[in-house]
Design an enzyme around this catalytic site. Structure first.
Site, PDB file in Angstrom:
ATOM      1  CG  HIS A 206      -0.014   0.045   2.487  1.00 50.50           C
ATOM      2  ND1 HIS A 206       0.524  -0.660   3.155  1.00 50.50           N
ATOM      3  CD2 HIS A 206      -0.160   1.609   3.260  1.00 50.50           C
ATOM      4  CE1 HIS A 206       1.177  -0.194   4.242  1.00 50.50           C
ATOM      5  NE2 HIS A 206       0.646   1.061   4.378  1.00 50.50           N
TER       6      HIS A 206
HETATM    7  N1  UDP Z   1      -3.051  -5.331   9.145  1.00 47.63           N
HETATM    8  C1  UDP Z   1      -4.326  -5.879   9.460  1.00 47.63           C
HETATM    9  N2  UDP Z   1      -5.148  -6.178   8.190  1.00 47.63           N
HETATM   10  C2  UDP Z   1      -4.650  -6.378   7.016  1.00 47.63           C
HETATM   11  C3  UDP Z   1      -3.465  -5.682   6.743  1.00 47.63           C
HETATM   12  C4  UDP Z   1      -2.776  -5.132   7.714  1.00 47.63           C
HETATM   13  O1  UDP Z   1      -4.697  -5.724  10.368  1.00 47.63           O
HETATM   14  O2  UDP Z   1      -5.470  -6.822   6.153  1.00 47.63           O
HETATM   15  C5  UDP Z   1      -2.355  -4.811  10.291  1.00 47.63           C
HETATM   16  C6  UDP Z   1      -0.873  -5.219  10.344  1.00 47.63           C
HETATM   17  O3  UDP Z   1      -0.925  -6.433  10.930  1.00 47.63           O
HETATM   18  C7  UDP Z   1      -0.266  -4.093  10.950  1.00 47.63           C
HETATM   19  C8  UDP Z   1      -1.053  -3.022  10.478  1.00 47.63           C
HETATM   20  O4  UDP Z   1      -2.020  -3.305  10.039  1.00 47.63           O
HETATM   21  O5  UDP Z   1      -0.462  -4.193  12.316  1.00 47.63           O
HETATM   22  C9  UDP Z   1       0.033  -2.372   9.391  1.00 47.63           C
HETATM   23  O6  UDP Z   1      -0.663  -1.114   8.946  1.00 47.63           O
HETATM   24  P1  UDP Z   1      -0.318  -0.684   7.652  1.00 47.63           P
HETATM   25  O7  UDP Z   1       0.394  -1.587   6.778  1.00 47.63           O
HETATM   26  O8  UDP Z   1      -1.720  -0.307   7.002  1.00 47.63           O
HETATM   27  O9  UDP Z   1       0.585   0.446   7.932  1.00 47.63           O
HETATM   28  P2  UDP Z   1       2.055   0.743   8.299  1.00 47.63           P
HETATM   29  O10 UDP Z   1       2.484  -0.203   9.188  1.00 47.63           O
HETATM   30  O11 UDP Z   1       2.767   0.517   6.992  1.00 47.63           O
HETATM   31  O12 UDP Z   1       2.110   2.317   8.788  1.00 47.63           O
END
Ligand code: UDP
Length: 364
Positions: A206
């Site tokens: 994403h």
């Molecule tokens: N996550 C979730 N469901 C999904 C995809 C990700 O619960 O379908 C969780 C993942 O396990 C992590 C968090 O969302 O805890 C990460 O969020 P994201 O990847 O959107 O953001 P980033 O960490 O890159 O800021």
């Protein structure tokens, strides 16, 4: 003492679940939650409030789907009004999204002290919106909680030790949440039942640097297609990426599913052969749950995972994706390096907030 917490995106709901619970347990602190609306649909937002018992936000600004400037600007105005109404003593933000920056800016302009959880992280890539958000948020925060030693060092290099601020290594609240919620995974949930007898690579995608650069996105899709010839590649896909891929009309040989809730996600990580991602949080969760991770980025804020050989940066290079997949898919991490604290970061953070507040106004 009143804390106004501003959250808006999926990873912030997860982080807030740990800290909000600790706030309730410690007593003496009132937390008012503002949801900016940055992530808004059932699967990106509501499911986390339901599953993780996060207190219901008192305010929902319902701001989403705009360009960065418009989104941040509208949030800034909305949060400012709420600060004027609620008169909080502190404003608490997490991570590096537009909601984080809007909250921090609105509060600091009104001389409300800002608490930043997940401070000090740097990718050193100023093209990432997240990098801009985290640098600016750190700069206007008064109480900064770093998840790692590296993050502490980053702040020191930027001169934070010269400023009248408090910055502390708290450990990572996401380690707390992984430890806590991985015990609560419902193994008979429809998602986990569906994939329980299969071998699969778990992938999420994403980050704007991949989704908004069509050449990178095509390469990554092609890399995942190639890996799909050997193993199922399961992709709970962010709605934004889904829209872009649909418009691209490229062949996709991997399995796309709707984003899943956190409990299912922790179950999928535990069941998978390997994680491939451009997410920040998932890189660490893979490590916490003993899976290797291939990261489709050119750099990471979680450098200790790369330095210790748990995480491999492959950019958007499809050959490197396949090569690393072949090298890692049969392996699990079997040592127990402690890189992110003891799993008690949320309690530590809340105790420090309380201690700081007890010192009275104008601390340090
Ligand atoms: N996550 C979730 N469901 C999904 C995809 C990700 O619960 O379908 C969780 C993942 O396990 C992590 C968090 O969302 O805890 C990460 O969020 P994201 O990847 O959107 O953001 P980033 O960490 O890159 O800021």
């Amino acid at each position: 003492m009143k804390i106004l917490t501003v959250i808006g995106a999926r990873p912030q709901f997860i982080k807030a679940s740990a800290v909000s619970r600790a706030i309730q347990q410690v007593g003496g602190l009132e937390e008012v939650i503002v949801h900016t609306g940055q992530h808004f649909d059932e699967k990106m937002s509501q499911i986390f409030f339901d599953e993780l018992s996060i207190p219901v936000p008192k305010y929902n600004l319902d701001i989403h789907g705009l360009n960065h400037g418009a989104m941040t600007g509208k949030m800034l105005a909305g949060i400012e009004e709420i600060i004027l109404l609620e008169k909080p003593d502190y404003l608490l933000v997490y991570g590096d999204t537009n909601s984080t920056l809007a909250g921090a800016l609105a509060a600091s302009k009104l001389h409300v002290k800002v608490i930043h959880v997940e401070a000090g992280l740097r990718s050193f890539n100023m093209k990432m919106p997240e990098e801009i958000n985290r640098i600016l948020t750190d700069r206007v925060s008064h109480l900064l909680f770093c998840p790692t030693e590296t993050a502490m060092n980053n702040l020191e290099k930027e001169g934070f030790d010269q400023m009248k601020l408090i910055y502390l290594n708290s450990g990572d609240v996401m380690y707390d949440t992984t430890l806590h919620y991985s015990q609560l995974v419902k193994w008979d949930s429809p998602v986990l039942e569906n994939f329980k007898n299969e071998s699969f690579v778990l992938c999420t995608l994403h980050r704007a640097e991949n989704t908004d650069n069509l050449e990178r996105l095509r390469n990554i899709i092609e890399g995942l297609n190639k890996i799909s010839q050997s193993i199922k590649v399961l992709v709970p896909l962010h709605p934004r990426t889904k829209n872009i891929i649909e418009k691209l009309q490229v062949p996709v040989h991997f399995e796309i599913i709707e984003p899943v809730g956190y409990l299912d996600m922790l179950g999928l990580i535990q069941s998978c052969a390997l994680v491939m991602t451009d997410s920040g949080g998932l890189q660490k969760e893979a490590f916490f749950l003993k899976k290797y991770c291939i990261t489709m980025r050119d750099e990471t804020e979680w450098v200790e995972l790369v330095e210790n050989g748990y995480n491999f940066l492959v950019g958007a290079d499809q050959d490197k994706m396949v090569e690393k997949f072949l090298a890692l898919s049969q392996k699990e991490i079997n040592d127990g390096l402690n890189l992110y604290g003891e799993g008690t970061a949320a309690d530590y953070i809340v105790k420090q907030i309380k201690a700081t507040i007890d010192e009275g106004p104008g601390f340090k």
